[in-house]
Each structure stands twice: as C-alpha cells, then as structure tokens.
Design an enzyme around this catalytic site. Structure first.
Site: not given
Ligand code: BG6
Length: 314
Positions: A66, A84, A89, A167, A212, A271
């Site tokens: 994170r 997602q 990653r 990101h 977002d 991003e």
């Molecule tokens: C962002 C998205 O890029 O990443 C969000 O637009 C998302 O919708 C965020 O919540 C974090 O994503 P993750 O999968 O790393 O928790």
C-alpha cells in the site's frame, strides 16, 4: 567507494523481500521491490521522502504494497474475473539482465531493468503471452523515470488487450492544502458515480472529500502543488492518455486494513494511466508507457517555469 555511492544495489527489504536501491551522486535515491516491480521510496537530495507508503502496508504476498508506485496491469480497476488492478503488483519480478536497447539511453547510472513474464498459473487467469519490461531510473537532478515496455509474444496470432496505470502515491503535508493543476475543464469518469462522465468545472482541483476520478485524454504534464511543504510535483507522461486522481478520505481509510485511519491527509494518488481506451497489441507489437516525476520548490508555477531551471538555481 563508500557503499552510499553505489548507484545500484540489490539487498533485502522488509520481510526479507528483495529490493534494489538506486542512488544518484547528488544524494537522491529510490527503492524498488522485486515484489510488484514496485517503487516504494523516492527521496530528494536532502533525503526527504516524496512518496507515501502506509505505516500499515503489508510487505507480504499476495497483498500489494500500500503505497509507492504499484503497477496496475493487465487491468486498471475491477472488471471481469481478473483481480482489481491486475496481478503485476503482486508478482515477483526478475532483474532483466539484457534488455533490448532504448532509442536514447539514459545518462544516469542509477537505473534498474525488471521483467515480468506470465507463469503457468497466470496463463490460466489471463491466457496471453507477453514480456513486460520496466526500467526505473533516477536522473542526475533526482527525477524519477519509469518506462514500461509491453510486448505481445503470442505465437498463436492472439491479440493482447490491457489497461494500465502507474498508481503513484505522492506524499503531501496536508491534503486540504493541496491543489492539482492540468486537469481543469477536462472530462472525467467518476468511479463514485458508476463511472458516469462529467466535465470538471472551475479552476485547479482541491480536496475536501473522497475523490476517485479518471480524467480522460489529459495534457502530458500535471502538477501537484503542496502549499504547506512549498513543494510542487510535476508529472510528465507519454503513451498514457488518462490520469486517475484518488483519495479515499476518512470513511474508506477506516475500511482499509492496510491503511491508517488518518493517513488520507498525507497522500494523494495521481496516476498516469491508459484506462478509457484499452490498448491492443498484435503479436510482435510493443507498447511503451512512460512517466517522469520531479519535485521542485513551489516557486514553480505549472507552465511558467522550467522545473529543471528552478532546481538548478535552488
Ligand atoms: C484507485 C481506484 O486507483 O485505487 C480506486 O480508482 C481504488 O477505486 C484505489 O479504491 C485503491 O485500490 P486498491 O485495490 O489498491 O485498494
């Protein structure tokens, strides 16, 4: 030569995960974990950290780290059966010992080339052959450059379609003191409203609640102005038409296990991305997506001064 001057060093990071430390002669540095091919630190020549990494980040597979710069591939977002933001990653990348040459080679000695190829397990969830090469380089002035080269290596005539994002989690002093320039008047897809399309109104973007948004077809230069820190980040991007802006704010922050309750105040994700129009490569074709980050004193106003000159005169 003291160890601090070694431009590229492979060592162990948190939980014994392998990481590469890049160091430039003037003192700037960066760290890249092979897990995720993820930049987790970028420091200027005063040793100040410029990226945000959560104090609760879990440096252990399968959770993506994170903070820093996770790579979203082969998809950005949450579509179909893929997880997602894709799986790049949370895969362990390799050091690419013999990458194909770049048209212009970097002047810096502080760079590392990584490569990700699909495993048999990956082929089950995303049945495509590719080589994903990532170069992370620190420029002489401390700029951080990421270049991705993705080649479709299918021998069965299969096209490769993907979306992508760097990101990047920027470290900011206080989100309510931050302004983003370069996205005003653009169209965006609002992730908080079923990806409905809106047009940004007014001046530069400021923050007072969860955001977002996927800004589409943006200029190649975006600036994040941090008034309290008197620092401006400049993002330059190439091959990446879109830009996602994300801050979870308080409620979502509390819902994330690997993110501190108040940490949303000290980060902002902007991003560089290719989301609205997925990229499709024919067999043998290669795509390139690049982002260059610099951090300059806030006397810099976007579009008016060359950040490089500001850096040199400071
Ligand atoms: C962002 C998205 O890029 O990443 C969000 O637009 C998302 O919708 C965020 O919540 C974090 O994503 P993750 O999968 O790393 O928790």
């Amino acid at each position: 030569m003291s160890s601090e001057r070694v431009p590229v060093e492979l060592c162990k990071g948190i939980n014994g995960l392998e990481k590469v430390v890049l160091r430039e002669v003037r003192g700037s540095s960066a760290e890249v974990y092979l897990y995720g091919g993820q930049v987790t630190s970028w420091k200027n020549d005063h040793g100040e950290e410029l990226l945000f990494v959560s104090s609760k980040a879990i440096f252990r597979p399968p959770k993506a780290i994170r903070g820093g710069i996770p790579i979203c591939f082969p998809q950005f977002g949450n579509h179909g059966s893929l997880e997602q933001h894709g799986f790049a990653r949370n895969r362990v990348w390799s050091i690419d010992v013999d990458p194909p040459p770049f048209p212009t080679n970097t002047s810096s000695r502080a760079f590392i080339d990584l490569i990700l190829k699909p495993s048999e397990e990956d082929m089950k969830i995303f049945p495509h052959s590719y080589e994903f090469r990532l170069r992370v380089a620190l420029g002489p002035g401390g700029d951080l450059m990421l270049t991705s080269r993705i080649r479709n290596t299918s021998t069965e005539g299969r096209p490769l379609t993907f979306t992508f994002a760097y990101h990047t989690y920027f470290s900011v002093s206080d989100i309510s003191e931050v302004r983003v320039e370069g996205l005003e008047t653009l169209d965006y897809l609002d992730n908080l409203q079923n990806k409905e399309r809106f047009t940004e109104q007014g001046d530069a973007i400021t923050f007072e609640s969860e955001v977002d948004k996927i800004y589409v077809s943006t200029p190649t230069k975006i600036a994040i102005l941090d008034h309290e820190k008197k620092r401006t980040f400049v993002i330059r991007k190439d091959g990446l038409p879109d830009a996602v802006v994300w801050n979870p704010w308080d409620k979502k922050a509390k819902a994330m296990a690997d993110f501190g309750d108040d940490e949303y105040k000290h980060m902002l994700c902007v991003e560089a991305a290719a989301v609205e129009k997925p990229i499709t490569l024919k067999p043998g074709e290669e795509w390139r997506g690049r982002q260059e980050l610099s951090a300059v004193p806030s006397s810099y106003c976007s579009g008016q001064l060359d950040p490089q000159k500001v850096l040199q005169s400071s």
